[in-house]
Design a protein around this motif. Structure first.
Motif, PDB file in Angstrom:
ATOM      1  N   ALA A 263      15.619  12.244   1.514  1.00 41.87           N
ATOM      2  CA  ALA A 263      14.904  11.912   3.342  1.00 41.87           C
ATOM      3  C   ALA A 263      13.473  13.085   3.175  1.00 41.87           C
ATOM      4  N   THR A 264      12.391  12.758   3.343  1.00 41.16           N
ATOM      5  CA  THR A 264      11.113  13.911   3.349  1.00 41.16           C
ATOM      6  C   THR A 264      12.094  15.465   3.946  1.00 41.16           C
ATOM      7  N   ASN A 265      12.413  15.591   4.656  1.00 41.15           N
ATOM      8  CA  ASN A 265      12.442  16.876   4.777  1.00 41.15           C
ATOM      9  C   ASN A 265      13.343  17.492   3.384  1.00 41.15           C
TER      10      ASN A 265
ATOM     11  N   SER B 107       0.898  -1.329   0.475  1.00 41.28           N
ATOM     12  CA  SER B 107       0.329   0.307  -0.240  1.00 41.28           C
ATOM     13  C   SER B 107       0.614   1.259  -0.049  1.00 41.28           C
ATOM     14  N   GLY B 108       2.046   1.479   0.311  1.00 44.88           N
ATOM     15  CA  GLY B 108       2.586   2.656   0.609  1.00 44.88           C
ATOM     16  C   GLY B 108       4.287   2.412   0.611  1.00 44.88           C
ATOM     17  N   GLY B 109       5.088   3.819   1.947  1.00 42.16           N
ATOM     18  CA  GLY B 109       6.231   3.380   2.250  1.00 42.16           C
ATOM     19  C   GLY B 109       5.849   3.033   3.081  1.00 42.16           C
ATOM     20  N   SER B 110       4.783   2.870   4.283  1.00 47.33           N
ATOM     21  CA  SER B 110       4.487   2.387   5.870  1.00 47.33           C
ATOM     22  C   SER B 110       4.972   0.466   5.894  1.00 47.33           C
TER      23      SER B 110
ATOM     24  N   SER C  75       7.492   6.702  10.092  1.00 49.24           N
ATOM     25  CA  SER C  75       6.754   5.863   9.850  1.00 49.24           C
ATOM     26  C   SER C  75       7.600   4.731  10.589  1.00 49.24           C
ATOM     27  N   LEU C  76       9.081   4.665  10.216  1.00 46.88           N
ATOM     28  CA  LEU C  76       9.859   3.495  10.212  1.00 46.88           C
ATOM     29  C   LEU C  76      10.438   3.548  11.478  1.00 46.88           C
ATOM     30  N   PRO C  77      10.903   4.435  12.796  1.00 43.11           N
ATOM     31  CA  PRO C  77      10.792   3.291  14.087  1.00 43.11           C
ATOM     32  C   PRO C  77       9.559   2.872  14.429  1.00 43.11           C
TER      33      PRO C  77
ATOM     34  N   HIS D 110       2.594   5.952  -5.646  1.00 40.28           N
ATOM     35  CA  HIS D 110       2.343   6.686  -5.956  1.00 40.28           C
ATOM     36  C   HIS D 110       2.707   8.028  -5.515  1.00 40.28           C
ATOM     37  N   LYS D 111       4.144   8.326  -5.205  1.00 43.88           N
ATOM     38  CA  LYS D 111       5.306   9.076  -4.942  1.00 43.88           C
ATOM     39  C   LYS D 111       5.255  10.243  -6.164  1.00 43.88           C
ATOM     40  N   TRP D 112       5.863   8.996  -6.361  1.00 41.94           N
ATOM     41  CA  TRP D 112       6.843  10.242  -7.630  1.00 41.94           C
ATOM     42  C   TRP D 112       7.032   8.746  -8.890  1.00 41.94           C
TER      43      TRP D 112
ATOM     44  N   GLY E 223      13.727   4.188   0.553  1.00 46.38           N
ATOM     45  CA  GLY E 223      13.734   4.529  -1.484  1.00 46.38           C
ATOM     46  C   GLY E 223      12.431   5.510  -1.535  1.00 46.38           C
ATOM     47  N   ALA E 224      11.388   5.088   0.016  1.00 43.14           N
ATOM     48  CA  ALA E 224      10.118   6.116  -0.303  1.00 43.14           C
ATOM     49  C   ALA E 224       9.581   6.858  -1.834  1.00 43.14           C
ATOM     50  N   TYR E 225      10.674   8.019  -1.273  1.00 41.73           N
ATOM     51  CA  TYR E 225      10.328   9.359  -1.610  1.00 41.73           C
ATOM     52  C   TYR E 225      11.477   9.690  -3.331  1.00 41.73           C
TER      53      TYR E 225
HETATM   54  C1  LIG Z   1      10.928   8.734   2.932  1.00 48.38           C
HETATM   55  C2  LIG Z   1       9.687   8.429   3.005  1.00 48.38           C
HETATM   56  N1  LIG Z   1       9.336   7.093   4.448  1.00 48.38           N
HETATM   57  C3  LIG Z   1       8.248   6.691   3.948  1.00 48.38           C
HETATM   58  C4  LIG Z   1       7.272   7.701   3.988  1.00 48.38           C
HETATM   59  C5  LIG Z   1       6.137   6.894   4.332  1.00 48.38           C
HETATM   60  O1  LIG Z   1       5.293   6.208   3.073  1.00 48.38           O
HETATM   61  P1  LIG Z   1       3.584   5.933   3.670  1.00 48.38           P
HETATM   62  O2  LIG Z   1       2.820   7.256   3.738  1.00 48.38           O
HETATM   63  O3  LIG Z   1       3.046   5.895   1.748  1.00 48.38           O
HETATM   64  O4  LIG Z   1       3.219   4.939   4.320  1.00 48.38           O
HETATM   65  C6  LIG Z   1       7.515   8.831   3.202  1.00 48.38           C
HETATM   66  C7  LIG Z   1       5.852   9.294   2.951  1.00 48.38           C
HETATM   67  O5  LIG Z   1       5.769  10.078   2.959  1.00 48.38           O
HETATM   68  C8  LIG Z   1       8.662   9.481   3.201  1.00 48.38           C
HETATM   69  O6  LIG Z   1       8.388  10.397   2.517  1.00 48.38           O
END
Ligand SMILES: Cc1ncc(COP(=O)(O)O)c(C=O)c1O
Length: 481
Positions: free
Chosen positions: A248-250, A163-166, A194-196, A305-307, A275-277
């Motif tokens: 990194a998200t930031n 479903s996503g990065g998480s 979300s990783l920790p 679903h991001k890039w 590498g979610a983002y």
């Molecule tokens: C680097 C990174 N990892 C993990 C996630 C979590 O991904 P998701 O929201 O698809 O579960 C994000 C979400 O923005 C992210 O930027």
């Protein structure tokens, strides 16, 4: 032979009505009419997306009033329900495909991917077992193979769509833990939150989650990592996995993957890359250079679903150790004994915690077949370049702006001269409320910054300029009240 003697449990096909009825009684012609209406509503909205607000957030009581009400006991009007859904429910959301939605991570989904998603839902596809989904499972294997090839990952890389990065990271962590046994995982203070949480959910104890301070460029420091590993060994703990971030998200920063991979190789640790983002950038030449070392990951999470222009939801976990996903997740209960397991046959329900799962591969397959990989590369390149253009605009107005982190993989962070967190937040809020654009703030080492994430290939220079001009005007305006 009487009807009662007829051993066939089903009616003679010739006796069947020409149009089989809907499970709950909607007429087929009505379904066709409503379906065409849905397509028109979706395409009309997409064509007008630049004119709608980039984000709109409703009032809880008002939304509840308009969308709620008593449980509908009798049939209702589906046209009215669709219109209410579009005008109220779907109008109050972030429009991640809007060309001026720069907040968090946009979601610029492409038409052909949306069609793939609709087909899977329309055919009610379940991609759990080979026997029940050999076609969709093959599409998933093909899509994963194409993706690995585009990213430059080693032959033999296996994966699963989630479903996503998480969930992608959680799946990678579960595989690492199953292959390596318990031990300490190393992250930084720039690792996504979300990783920790994933590690805690998997039962990692507090002292098995080592959050290291990032360096001055917001990346994992190889030196700090080495020191933490030896400290843990000296204290009797067992280092197990390094979690590097690729984008990194930031800030879009990429941890030094080659050095981290060397440390993992010499210390015998698993390398997981979030590498979610940022990982999709590896499909381009410039992104591949920034992400050198990505191919040395044992596991990798990324989010199409991001890039990669896919509608929500679509995350991926890729594992470069053949068989590791099944070793971690395969189940063999008596009620799945008739599931086949021949050569080349994959039961995707054996590759993650999801057993019943829709086919998320259809949209990726459909869009790669429709647009071709070269179009994807160009669109990702545009996103990288767009942040560089924004950085150049910011640097051209040093009296107004300070660039805090340079454009990296489609993200740039900046601050208004003399502006504090309250001023940044007020400017971002005013911009979002105006409907013109949406940007968010974040904080780096305690310092408030504004942040643009520019991965929508439809964003123009005028969009960037209009956004920065409006932010500057809001920062210059005297505070209300
Ligand atoms: C680097 C990174 N990892 C993990 C996630 C979590 O991904 P998701 O929201 O698809 O579960 C994000 C979400 O923005 C992210 O930027």
């Amino acid at each position: 032979m009487s009807d009662q003697d007829d051993p066939r449990p089903f009616p003679d096909p010739a006796q069947l009505p020409e149009v089989p009825p809907d499970t709950l009684g909607l007429d087929a012609e009505e379904m066709r009419r409503l379906g065409h209406k849905v397509v028109d509503m979706v395409v009309d909205r997409a064509m007008a997306r630049g004119q709608e607000p980039a984000i709109r957030t409703g009032d809880a009581a008002d939304l509840r009033d308009r969308l709620g009400g008593p449980l509908p006991e009798a049939p209702g009007d589906p046209d009215a329900a669709l219109e209410l859904m579009a005008e109220v429910a779907l109008a109050h959301q972030q429009h991640g495909d809007h060309p001026r939605y720069f907040a968090r991570v946009p979601g610029p989904a492409a038409f052909a991917a949306i069609l793939g998603e609709w087909m899977g839902t329309g055919f009610n596809t379940i991609c759990a077992s080979w026997g029940g989904a050999s076609g969709p499972a093959t599409v998933e294997l093909v899509a994963l193979g194409w993706l690995s090839e585009m990213l430059g990952l080693p032959a033999g890389t296996e994966g699963v769509l989630l479903s996503g990065g998480s969930m992608g990271n959680l799946t990678g962590f579960a595989v690492a833990r199953a292959e390596m046994g318990p031990g300490v995982a190393y992250l930084t203070d720039q690792t996504h939150a979300s990783l920790p949480r994933n590690l805690r959910a998997l039962g990692f104890a507090g002292d098995e989650i080592a959050r290291l301070p990032a360096d001055a460029r917001w990346r994992m420091s190889a030196e700090t990592l080495r020191a933490a590993i030896s400290r843990d060994r000296a204290a009797g703990r067992r280092p197990m996995m390094v979690v590097a971030t690729a984008g990194a998200t930031n800030t879009g920063a990429v941890d030094p993957l080659p050095e981290i991979a060397d440390i993992c190789a010499s210390e015998g640790l698993w390398l997981h890359v979030d590498g979610a983002y940022g990982a999709p950038a590896a499909i381009t030449e410039e992104g591949r250079a920034a992400l050198a070392g990505l191919d040395r990951a044992d596991s990798l999470a990324l989010d199409p679903h991001k890039w990669l222009f896919q509608p929500y939801d679509l995350g991926v976990c890729l594992v470069t150790r053949p068989g590791a996903l099944e070793r971690s997740f395969a189940i063999h209960p008596e009620y799945l004994r008739d599931v086949r397991e021949g050569a080349g046959e994959v039961n995707f329900g054996d590759r993650s915690l999801e057993l019943s799962r829709r086919s998320r591969a259809l949209k990726l397959w459909m869009s790669l077949r429709t647009y071709g990989a070269a179009r994807f590369r160009q669109a990702v390149r545009d996103g990288i370049a767009c942040a560089e253009t924004a950085e150049a605009m910011l640097r051209a107005a040093p009296e107004t702006w300070e660039v805090v982190t340079p454009a990296q993989l489609g993200i740039v962070c900046f601050a208004g001269r003399g502006a504090d967190a309250a001023a940044h937040e007020a400017a971002a809020r005013a911009l979002a409320e105006s409907g013109y654009a949406c940007v968010t703030t974040t904080s780096l080492g305690g310092r408030s910054v504004l942040r643009l994430c520019t991965i929508n290939p439809l964003t123009t220079e005028d969009d960037l300029r209009g956004t920065l001009d409006r932010l500057a005007a809001a920062l210059a305006a005297p505070p209300a009240g």
